[in-house]
Design a protein around this motif. Structure first.
Motif, mmCIF file in Angstrom:
data_model
loop_
_atom_site.group_PDB
_atom_site.id
_atom_site.type_symbol
_atom_site.label_atom_id
_atom_site.label_comp_id
_atom_site.label_asym_id
_atom_site.label_seq_id
_atom_site.Cartn_x
_atom_site.Cartn_y
_atom_site.Cartn_z
ATOM 1 N N ALA A 199 4.779 4.813 -0.008
ATOM 2 C CA ALA A 199 4.408 6.097 0.602
ATOM 3 C C ALA A 199 4.505 5.936 2.111
ATOM 4 C CB ALA A 199 3.005 6.519 0.192
ATOM 5 N N ASP A 200 4.460 7.062 2.813
ATOM 6 C CA ASP A 200 4.502 7.026 4.274
ATOM 7 C C ASP A 200 3.272 7.646 4.908
ATOM 8 O OD1 ASP A 200 7.264 6.004 5.537
ATOM 9 O OD2 ASP A 200 7.612 6.809 3.534
ATOM 10 N N ALA A 201 2.268 7.896 4.105
ATOM 11 C CA ALA A 201 0.986 8.375 4.605
ATOM 12 C C ALA A 201 -0.069 8.094 3.556
ATOM 13 C CB ALA A 201 1.043 9.874 4.913
ATOM 14 N N SER A 202 -1.326 8.090 3.986
ATOM 15 C CA SER A 202 -2.434 7.956 3.040
ATOM 16 C C SER A 202 -3.622 8.746 3.564
ATOM 17 C CB SER A 202 -2.819 6.493 2.823
ATOM 18 O OG SER A 202 -3.294 5.900 4.015
ATOM 19 N N ILE A 203 -4.477 9.175 2.630
ATOM 20 C CA ILE A 203 -5.680 9.922 2.989
ATOM 21 C C ILE A 203 -6.896 9.251 2.355
ATOM 22 C CG2 ILE A 203 -4.414 12.101 3.161
ATOM 23 C CD1 ILE A 203 -5.799 12.891 0.488
ATOM 24 N N ALA A 204 -8.050 9.467 2.974
ATOM 25 C CA ALA A 204 -9.300 8.931 2.430
ATOM 26 C C ALA A 204 -10.413 9.940 2.630
ATOM 27 C CB ALA A 204 -9.656 7.614 3.117
ATOM 28 N N THR A 205 -11.259 10.073 1.629
ATOM 29 C CA THR A 205 -12.442 10.933 1.730
ATOM 30 C C THR A 205 -13.724 10.146 1.507
ATOM 31 O OG1 THR A 205 -12.308 11.529 -0.625
ATOM 32 C CG2 THR A 205 -11.153 12.952 0.939
ATOM 33 N N ARG A 206 -13.603 8.904 1.069
ATOM 34 C CA ARG A 206 -14.772 8.064 0.846
ATOM 35 C C ARG A 206 -15.020 7.183 2.050
ATOM 36 N NH1 ARG A 206 -13.340 5.785 -5.225
ATOM 37 N NH2 ARG A 206 -13.399 7.801 -6.318
ATOM 38 N N PRO A 207 -16.291 6.903 2.361
ATOM 39 C CA PRO A 207 -16.593 5.988 3.465
ATOM 40 C C PRO A 207 -16.038 4.592 3.197
ATOM 41 C CG PRO A 207 -18.547 7.237 2.825
ATOM 42 C CD PRO A 207 -17.515 7.492 1.771
ATOM 43 N N ARG A 208 -15.670 3.914 4.287
ATOM 44 C CA ARG A 208 -15.243 2.512 4.259
ATOM 45 C C ARG A 208 -13.887 2.310 3.582
ATOM 46 N NH1 ARG A 208 -19.262 -1.032 5.467
ATOM 47 N NH2 ARG A 208 -18.312 -2.658 4.186
ATOM 48 N N VAL A 209 -13.134 3.364 3.369
ATOM 49 C CA VAL A 209 -11.776 3.258 2.836
ATOM 50 C C VAL A 209 -10.811 3.404 4.006
ATOM 51 C CG1 VAL A 209 -10.048 4.296 1.331
ATOM 52 C CG2 VAL A 209 -12.432 4.133 0.576
ATOM 53 N N VAL A 210 -9.956 2.405 4.206
ATOM 54 C CA VAL A 210 -9.152 2.331 5.426
ATOM 55 C C VAL A 210 -7.700 2.729 5.159
ATOM 56 C CG1 VAL A 210 -8.414 0.851 7.332
ATOM 57 C CG2 VAL A 210 -10.641 0.468 6.248
ATOM 58 N N CYS A 211 -7.252 3.743 5.887
ATOM 59 C CA CYS A 211 -5.843 4.162 5.859
ATOM 60 C C CYS A 211 -5.102 3.438 6.983
ATOM 61 C CB CYS A 211 -5.722 5.665 6.075
ATOM 62 S SG CYS A 211 -6.526 6.680 4.817
ATOM 63 N N ALA A 212 -3.866 3.040 6.733
ATOM 64 C CA ALA A 212 -3.110 2.305 7.742
ATOM 65 C C ALA A 212 -1.626 2.605 7.633
ATOM 66 C CB ALA A 212 -3.342 0.802 7.582
ATOM 67 N N VAL A 213 -0.952 2.617 8.777
ATOM 68 C CA VAL A 213 0.508 2.650 8.823
ATOM 69 C C VAL A 213 0.962 1.603 9.826
ATOM 70 C CG1 VAL A 213 0.838 5.029 8.084
ATOM 71 C CG2 VAL A 213 0.489 4.545 10.513
ATOM 72 N N MET A 214 2.146 1.032 9.583
ATOM 73 C CA MET A 214 2.723 0.050 10.492
ATOM 74 C C MET A 214 3.962 0.639 11.149
ATOM 75 S SD MET A 214 2.420 -3.676 8.635
ATOM 76 C CE MET A 214 3.147 -3.143 7.090
ATOM 77 N N THR A 215 4.112 0.349 12.444
ATOM 78 C CA THR A 215 5.242 0.881 13.188
ATOM 79 C C THR A 215 5.716 -0.109 14.249
ATOM 80 O OG1 THR A 215 3.721 1.988 14.711
ATOM 81 C CG2 THR A 215 4.583 3.320 12.887
ATOM 82 N N ALA A 216 6.915 0.189 14.801
ATOM 83 C CA ALA A 216 7.439 -0.564 15.937
ATOM 84 C C ALA A 216 8.441 0.312 16.675
ATOM 85 C CB ALA A 216 8.095 -1.862 15.472
ATOM 86 N N ASP A 217 8.168 1.563 16.814
ATOM 87 C CA ASP A 217 8.916 2.623 17.511
ATOM 88 C C ASP A 217 8.683 3.962 16.842
ATOM 89 O OD1 ASP A 217 10.022 1.271 19.660
ATOM 90 O OD2 ASP A 217 11.912 0.838 18.633
ATOM 91 N N CYS A 218 8.597 3.977 15.495
ATOM 92 C CA CYS A 218 8.266 5.223 14.811
ATOM 93 C C CYS A 218 6.881 5.689 15.249
ATOM 94 C CB CYS A 218 8.302 5.037 13.292
ATOM 95 S SG CYS A 218 9.958 4.807 12.615
ATOM 96 N N LEU A 219 6.588 6.950 14.999
ATOM 97 C CA LEU A 219 5.352 7.543 15.487
ATOM 98 C C LEU A 219 4.230 7.466 14.456
ATOM 99 C CD1 LEU A 219 3.805 9.277 17.570
ATOM 100 C CD2 LEU A 219 4.806 11.297 16.468
#
Length: 245
Positions: free
Chosen positions: A87-107
Motif C-alpha cells: 500500500a502507499d498509505a495507512s490510517i489509524a484510529t486506535r491509540p499507539r498504532v503507528v502509521c509510517a511511509v518511507m521516502t527519499a524525494d517523493c512527498l
C-alpha cells in the motif's frame, strides 16, 4: 522544528496527535546509506537496517506498520495489520498504532482530523499523486475535508524536480490549474515541477484547506535527507504519525 536527528511537524494538530520525521542522521548504516537508513529494499545491510529501525522504535509507542510502497493508491488499515502491507498509505484510529511511509524525494503527507480520532500517512510520489492517493486516503479516513489537517514533509523541491512533457500533461489534463506548478527547464520538453504545489492543489480540490509544511527540499539538504534523484544509491527516511492515549 528540528530536534537533533528528528524533525517534528509544525502544524496545529490536536495534542494527542504525535508525529516525527527521521533524518539521515543518528543510525549505524555506512557508505551511501549513512546513517539512519530505514529501507530494507535499497541494498543496505539488513542487520544495519534492523538496528536503525530499533532506534526509531525506541521513540515510538509501537512498531510502525511498514508498507511495501508501489506508487499506487491502496490505503492500509494500520489498526488491523502488523506485518508489511502492499500500500502507499495507512490510517489509524486506535491509540499507539503507528502509521509510517518511507521516502527519499517523493512527498510524505501526514493527516489528522481536528478531533484527534484518526491519523494517516501517505506516500505521494508524482505517480501516486496523479493517480489519487491523497483522495483515497481522505476517503478511508471517513472525515469531512474541512475537519482535516495535512502536513507536507520533506520532498524534492521545484528547483530540482525536472520532468518531461508526459508528467506535466498528466497533471494539466486533470486540472488546468496544475500548469502553474511547472516552469520550462533548459531543454525542450523538460519542465521543473513543484510537487508541493501539486499536492496543495489536489488537497484543496478535495476540500482540505488546512495545509502546512512543504518547505524542505531533500535534494538540496544532503546533510539531513536522502535523495534518490541526487544520489541514485541511497537510503530512505520515515515520516510517522500516531494517536497517543
Amino acid at each position: 522544528m528540528t530536534g537533533g536527528d528528528w524533525l517534528e511537524p509544525d502544524w496545529p494538530a490536536p495534542a494527542n496527535v504525535k508525529a516525527l520525521v527521521t533524518t539521515r542522521n543518528g543510525g549505524v548504516s555506512v557508505g551511501p546509506y549513512a546513517s539512519l537508513n530505514l529501507g530494507l529494499h535499497v541494498g543496505d545491510a539488513p542487520d544495519a537496517v534492523t538496528r536503525n529501525r530499533a532506534l526509531l522504535r525506541a521513540r515510538l509507542p509501537a512498531e510502525p506498520l511498514w508498507l511495501d510502497q508501489v506508487h499506487g493508491t491502496a490505503v492500509a488499515d494500520a489498526d488491523e495489520n502488523t506485518g508489511p502491507v502492499r500500500a502507499d498509505a495507512s490510517i489509524a484510529t486506535r491509540p499507539r498504532v503507528v502509521c509510517a511511509v518511507m521516502t527519499a524525494d517523493c512527498l510524505p503527507v501526514l493527516f489528522c482530523n481536528e478531533g484527534g480520532t484518526v491519523a494517516a500517512a501517505t506516500h505521494a510520489g508524482w505517480r501516486g499523486l496523479a493517480a489519487g492517493v491523497l483522495d483515497a486516503t481522505l476517503a478511508r479516513m471517513g472525515e469531512r475535508p474541512e475537519n482535516v489537517l495535512a502536513w507536507l514533509g520533506p520532498a524534492i523541491g521545484p528547483r530540482a524536480f525536472e520532468v518531461g512533457d508526459d508528467v506535466r500533461n498528466c497533471f494539466v489534463a486533470a486540472d488546468p490549474l496544475a500548469a502553474a506548478a511547472f516552469r520550462p527547464a533548459g531543454a525542450a520538453g523538460k519542465w521543473m515541477g513543484d510537487l508541493f504545489m501539486l499536492a496543495r492543489l489536489r488537497l484543496r480540490k478535495l476540500g482540505i484547506e488546512r495545509i502546512y509544511g512543504g518547505e524542505i527540499c531533500t535534494y538540496f539538504s544532503p546533510d539531513h535527507f536522502f535523495s534518490y534523484r541526487r544520489d541514485g544509491t541511497t537510503g530512505r527516511f520515515a515520516s510517522v504519525v500516531w494517536l497517543s492515549e
